[in-house]
Design a protein around this motif. Structure first.
Motif, PDB file in Angstrom:
ATOM      1  N   LYS A  76       0.545  -1.151   0.136  1.00 28.60           N
ATOM      2  CA  LYS A  76      -0.289  -0.305   0.258  1.00 28.60           C
ATOM      3  C   LYS A  76       0.915   1.437  -0.189  1.00 28.60           C
ATOM      4  N   LEU A  77      -0.194   2.226  -0.281  1.00 31.66           N
ATOM      5  CA  LEU A  77       0.718   3.542  -0.528  1.00 31.66           C
ATOM      6  C   LEU A  77       1.725   4.087   0.747  1.00 31.66           C
ATOM      7  N   GLU A  78       0.470   3.571   2.063  1.00 32.03           N
ATOM      8  CA  GLU A  78       1.981   3.625   2.897  1.00 32.03           C
ATOM      9  C   GLU A  78       2.634   3.213   3.840  1.00 32.03           C
ATOM     10  N   ASP A  79       2.952   1.575   2.658  1.00 35.44           N
ATOM     11  CA  ASP A  79       4.273   1.018   3.079  1.00 35.44           C
ATOM     12  C   ASP A  79       5.208   1.443   2.980  1.00 35.44           C
ATOM     13  N   THR A  80       5.116   2.907   1.822  1.00 33.85           N
ATOM     14  CA  THR A  80       6.073   3.835   1.443  1.00 33.85           C
ATOM     15  C   THR A  80       7.556   3.335   2.851  1.00 33.85           C
ATOM     16  N   ALA A  81       8.591   3.717   2.494  1.00 37.21           N
ATOM     17  CA  ALA A  81       9.436   3.563   4.131  1.00 37.21           C
ATOM     18  C   ALA A  81      10.603   3.559   3.763  1.00 37.21           C
ATOM     19  N   LEU A  82      11.413   3.710   4.740  1.00 36.68           N
ATOM     20  CA  LEU A  82      13.128   3.399   4.999  1.00 36.68           C
ATOM     21  C   LEU A  82      12.853   1.811   5.495  1.00 36.68           C
ATOM     22  N   TYR A  83      12.968   0.524   5.144  1.00 40.66           N
ATOM     23  CA  TYR A  83      13.050  -0.683   6.076  1.00 40.66           C
ATOM     24  C   TYR A  83      14.790  -1.162   6.578  1.00 40.66           C
ATOM     25  N   TYR A  84      14.696  -1.293   7.765  1.00 39.91           N
ATOM     26  CA  TYR A  84      16.032  -2.285   8.496  1.00 39.91           C
ATOM     27  C   TYR A  84      15.699  -3.197   9.274  1.00 39.91           C
ATOM     28  N   CYS A  85      16.957  -4.431   9.513  1.00 38.95           N
ATOM     29  CA  CYS A  85      16.082  -5.339  10.030  1.00 38.95           C
ATOM     30  C   CYS A  85      17.402  -4.888  10.941  1.00 38.95           C
ATOM     31  N   ASN A  86      17.086  -5.695  12.354  1.00 42.65           N
ATOM     32  CA  ASN A  86      17.723  -5.933  13.725  1.00 42.65           C
ATOM     33  C   ASN A  86      17.965  -6.958  14.782  1.00 42.65           C
ATOM     34  N   ALA A  87      18.805  -7.287  15.330  1.00 45.88           N
ATOM     35  CA  ALA A  87      19.207  -8.243  15.943  1.00 45.88           C
ATOM     36  C   ALA A  87      19.125  -7.768  17.106  1.00 45.88           C
ATOM     37  N   ALA A  88      17.692  -8.658  17.588  1.00 49.86           N
ATOM     38  CA  ALA A  88      17.008  -8.211  19.340  1.00 49.86           C
ATOM     39  C   ALA A  88      17.401  -8.731  20.163  1.00 49.86           C
ATOM     40  N   LYS A  89      17.950  -7.451  21.252  1.00 52.26           N
ATOM     41  CA  LYS A  89      17.784  -8.341  23.149  1.00 52.26           C
ATOM     42  C   LYS A  89      17.612  -9.000  23.465  1.00 52.26           C
ATOM     43  N   ALA A  90      16.424  -8.409  23.146  1.00 49.45           N
ATOM     44  CA  ALA A  90      14.597  -8.989  23.963  1.00 49.45           C
ATOM     45  C   ALA A  90      13.772  -9.049  22.781  1.00 49.45           C
ATOM     46  N   ALA A  91      12.384  -9.371  22.612  1.00 50.67           N
ATOM     47  CA  ALA A  91      11.701  -9.184  21.815  1.00 50.67           C
ATOM     48  C   ALA A  91      10.085 -10.041  22.040  1.00 50.67           C
TER      49      ALA A  91
END
Length: 125
Positions: free
Chosen positions: A87-102
């Motif tokens: 969708k139009l609102e998915d326009t963004a900069l996307y990052y991944c991250n190894a989380a300390k906790a999630a």
């Protein structure tokens, strides 16, 4: 030295699909929950998807549920985000991250300091 490299972004029409990839080096991701974030211009990063260390559970923010799928390949030290029905609102900069906790239930995340440059997703007709 830890390196995080996201790829797979691009320009897509509404309703289209993209598959983002994130490859991590210098860190064994199998002991970390992995997360995808996105960031709109002038806004803070927000988590959109979480996957447990073994990949047996996933979690998503409401706005992407049913459209995005997070997966991982620990042997390749990689995590992916399949994005469908964009969708139009998915326009963004996307990052991944190894989380300390999630948590895949509450979507609360404590990110690590390991960030890449991100990959731009633009949804436009």
């Amino acid at each position: 030295q830890v390196q995080v490299v996201e790829s797979g972004g691009g320009l897509v029409q509404p309703g289209g699909s993209l598959r983002l990839s994130c490859v991590v080096s210098g860190l064994t991701i199998r002991i970390y929950p992995m997360t995808w974030y996105r960031q709109y211009p002038g806004k803070e990063r927000e988590v959109v998807a979480v996957i447990t260390t073994t990949g047996d559970r996933t979690g998503y923010v409401d706005s992407v549920k049913g459209r995005f799928t997070i997966s991982r390949d620990n042997a390749k030290n990689a995590v992916y985000l399949q994005m469908n029905n964009l969708k139009l609102e998915d326009t963004a900069l996307y990052y991944c991250n190894a989380a300390k906790a999630a948590s895949t239930i509450t979507m609360s995340v404590v990110p690590s300091d390991y960030w890449g440059q991100g990959t731009q997703v633009t949804v436009s007709s």
